[in-house]
Motif scaffolding. Structure first.
Motif, mmCIF file in Angstrom:
data_model
loop_
_atom_site.group_PDB
_atom_site.id
_atom_site.type_symbol
_atom_site.label_atom_id
_atom_site.label_comp_id
_atom_site.label_asym_id
_atom_site.label_seq_id
_atom_site.Cartn_x
_atom_site.Cartn_y
_atom_site.Cartn_z
ATOM 1 N N UNK A 134 -19.955 32.695 -31.950
ATOM 2 C CA UNK A 134 -18.601 33.049 -31.581
ATOM 3 C C UNK A 134 -18.053 31.613 -30.789
ATOM 4 N N UNK A 135 -18.632 30.850 -30.434
ATOM 5 C CA UNK A 135 -18.196 29.437 -30.098
ATOM 6 C C UNK A 135 -17.473 28.702 -30.989
ATOM 7 N N UNK A 136 -17.664 29.054 -32.225
ATOM 8 C CA UNK A 136 -17.210 28.176 -33.358
ATOM 9 C C UNK A 136 -15.481 28.790 -33.057
ATOM 10 N N UNK A 157 -14.587 23.486 -25.927
ATOM 11 C CA UNK A 157 -16.061 23.095 -26.569
ATOM 12 C C UNK A 157 -16.382 21.383 -26.380
ATOM 13 N N UNK A 158 -15.317 20.528 -26.284
ATOM 14 C CA UNK A 158 -15.361 19.270 -25.965
ATOM 15 C C UNK A 158 -15.946 19.241 -24.505
ATOM 16 N N UNK A 159 -15.347 19.930 -23.430
ATOM 17 C CA UNK A 159 -15.523 19.794 -22.117
ATOM 18 C C UNK A 159 -17.026 20.452 -22.130
ATOM 19 N N UNK A 160 -17.382 21.488 -22.600
ATOM 20 C CA UNK A 160 -18.672 21.999 -22.476
ATOM 21 C C UNK A 160 -19.669 21.160 -22.771
ATOM 22 N N UNK A 217 -24.080 15.432 -20.035
ATOM 23 C CA UNK A 217 -23.877 14.633 -18.807
ATOM 24 C C UNK A 217 -25.094 15.268 -17.832
ATOM 25 N N UNK A 218 -25.116 16.838 -17.795
ATOM 26 C CA UNK A 218 -26.202 17.269 -16.730
ATOM 27 C C UNK A 218 -27.489 16.675 -17.124
ATOM 28 N N UNK A 219 -27.838 16.709 -18.588
ATOM 29 C CA UNK A 219 -29.082 16.766 -18.845
ATOM 30 C C UNK A 219 -29.457 15.235 -18.624
ATOM 31 N N UNK A 220 -28.470 14.351 -18.803
ATOM 32 C CA UNK A 220 -28.685 12.959 -18.791
ATOM 33 C C UNK A 220 -28.837 12.563 -17.244
ATOM 34 N N UNK A 221 -28.117 13.075 -16.357
ATOM 35 C CA UNK A 221 -28.184 12.862 -14.768
ATOM 36 C C UNK A 221 -29.591 13.298 -14.319
#
Length: 157
Positions: A6-8, A15-18, A24-28
């Motif tokens: 459904x995200x498609x 989608x870009x923001x998510x 970024x959250x994983x990287x941080x």
């Protein structure tokens, strides 16, 4: 009947923001675990701008797309923590050149390694699902909308 995610059907900006938020959250999280929990994502952007010869606070503000006052506050904070230092500007006058310290360069090396590991893991997982990391497509979106006038990446506080 095809079972599509459904995200498609979601809006591109969502989608870009998510995707940005999740990466970024994983990287941080990984940078924090490596011993740099005192830094925020905006500090990484500052370090990127200051690599090499450094910059004045006005130049930093322009490249980050923030006010001169905000750039000055960020520099003050990073200077207190030992990540940057102010030096006399090579052209003289009252201007100061802000440069990275060894502590900041160490952080950049660690963060760079972590980012490449994360990208490699993401690319591998996408390949396993029959997909490719959409780097070229995202670059094309940026170029289509901005041309050669690439805007600053606004800091995430």
């Amino acid at each position: 009947m095809e079972n599509r995610d459904p995200l498609e059907r979601a809006e591109l900006t969502f989608l870009l923001g998510m995707a940005f938020q999740l990466v970024l959250t994983e990287f941080v999280s990984r940078v924090d675990a490596a011993g740099y929990s005192d830094l925020r994502p905006v500090h990484g952007l500052v370090f990127q701008v200051l690599q090499g010869a450094g910059a004045t606070s006005s130049e930093l503000a322009e490249k980050l797309g923030v006010t001169k006052q905000a750039a000055g506050q960020i520099i003050d904070d990073l200077e207190k923590r030992g990540y940057v230092e102010r030096r006399p500007h090579p052209s003289g006058g009252r201007r100061k050149l802000v440069v990275l310290t060894g502590k900041a360069r160490e952080h950049l090396a660690v963060a760079g390694r972590i980012l490449h590991e994360l990208e490699d893991e993401l690319a591998k997982r996408l390949r396993e699902g029959g997909r490719e990391l959409p780097r070229a497509e995202l670059a094309a979106v940026v170029r289509t909308l901005a041309g050669d006038a690439i805007p600053p990446l606004r800091p995430v506080w």
